[in-house]
Design an enzyme around this catalytic site. Structure first.
Site, PDB file in Angstrom:
ATOM      1  N   TYR A 108      -1.820   0.241  10.052  1.00  0.00           N
ATOM      2  CA  TYR A 108      -1.794  -0.218   8.824  1.00  0.00           C
ATOM      3  C   TYR A 108      -0.572  -0.167   8.104  1.00  0.00           C
ATOM      4  O   TYR A 108       0.176  -1.098   7.616  1.00  0.00           O
ATOM      5  CB  TYR A 108      -2.972   0.044   8.040  1.00  0.00           C
ATOM      6  CG  TYR A 108      -2.953  -0.528   6.731  1.00  0.00           C
ATOM      7  CD1 TYR A 108      -3.929  -1.726   6.729  1.00  0.00           C
ATOM      8  CD2 TYR A 108      -2.752   0.066   5.649  1.00  0.00           C
ATOM      9  CE1 TYR A 108      -4.050  -2.516   5.380  1.00  0.00           C
ATOM     10  CE2 TYR A 108      -3.035  -0.551   4.392  1.00  0.00           C
ATOM     11  CZ  TYR A 108      -3.449  -1.605   4.569  1.00  0.00           C
ATOM     12  OH  TYR A 108      -3.603  -2.328   2.962  1.00  0.00           O
ATOM     13  N   SER A 145       0.837  -1.093  -0.001  1.00  0.00           N
ATOM     14  CA  SER A 145      -0.080   0.169   0.060  1.00  0.00           C
ATOM     15  C   SER A 145       0.951   1.103  -0.002  1.00  0.00           C
ATOM     16  O   SER A 145       1.925   1.581   0.420  1.00  0.00           O
ATOM     17  CB  SER A 145      -0.749   0.026   1.408  1.00  0.00           C
ATOM     18  OG  SER A 145      -1.483   1.338   1.561  1.00  0.00           O
TER      19      SER A 145
END
Length: 218
Positions: A144, A131
């Site tokens: 995250y 990501s």
């Protein structure tokens, strides 16, 4: 000889879209996700093998590795978002962070370790889905993002240690998925990319097989 892929998190989102794209190209698929009913529906649609379970469970990882004695592609797509609404690091629950590390870092490494003999036999490839949160300083995304940063460095070193394999850590960009909706809301997520388009780009990557490295698909 037909190519074989093992895809985690394959019952929805990018995992499902990639499974459909590879099935269309004639790949044999072994698919896993936690939700048995959704996974079974996908497997029936695609003529794939479904093995439901949690990738953080060592027994499940072993079942998956036994199902693919020869493997051309491992896709570590299964991922957790962590606590929602997304909290700042100052108040991030540490036990939740440990669980997120287990899901997003330890589990992919465990599956890599378990399937390396099968991948080496076919000079296969590994896709670790990461990501832009791994490198961007986005408030609320620290937990995250930290796990994805760890996954990127793990992939980087793995590529150096396994030169006969292709190892890509892939940033798919924002996609209209349930995970993004959980993070930012359905309305904002609806404006993100269609996972099917991202999956098509990922299939092209696998087909063209560039050198190991980081890849951004949007």
């Amino acid at each position: 000889m037909t190519n074989t892929a093992l895809i985690t998190g394959a019952s929805r989102g990018l995992g499902l879209a990639l499974a459909r794209s590879l099935a269309e190209a004639g790949w044999d698929l072994v698919l896993t996700a936690r939700g048995r009913d959704d996974l079974d529906r996908v497997a029936a649609e695609l003529g794939a093998t479904a093995i439901a379970g949690d990738v953080t469970d060592p027994a499940h990882v072993e079942r998956l590795s036994l199902a693919v004695p020869e493997l051309d592609l491992l896709v570590n797509n299964a991922s957790g978002l962590g606590v929602t609404p997304l909290p700042p690091l100052a108040s991030y629950p540490l036990e939740a962070f440990k669980l997120l590390l287990e899901t997003n870092v330890t589990a992919p490494l465990a599956l890599v370790q378990a399937t390396l003999p099968a991948l080496r036999r076919r000079s296969g490839a590994i896709v670790n889905v990461t990501s832009d949160a791994a490198t961007g300083a986005y408030p609320g995304w620290g937990g995250y993002g930290a796990t994805k940063a760890a996954l990127e460095q793990l992939s980087n070193v793995l590529a150096a240690e396994e030169p006969d394999l292709a190892v890509w850590w892939v940033d798919p960009g924002e996609m209209n998925t349930r995970m993004l909706a959980d993070a930012v809301g359905r309305e904002e997520a609806a404006g993100a990319a269609d996972p099917a388009k991202v999956a098509a780009a990922l299939r092209d990557l696998v087909t063209s097989r560039p050198a190991s490295g980081k890849v951004s698909l949007q």
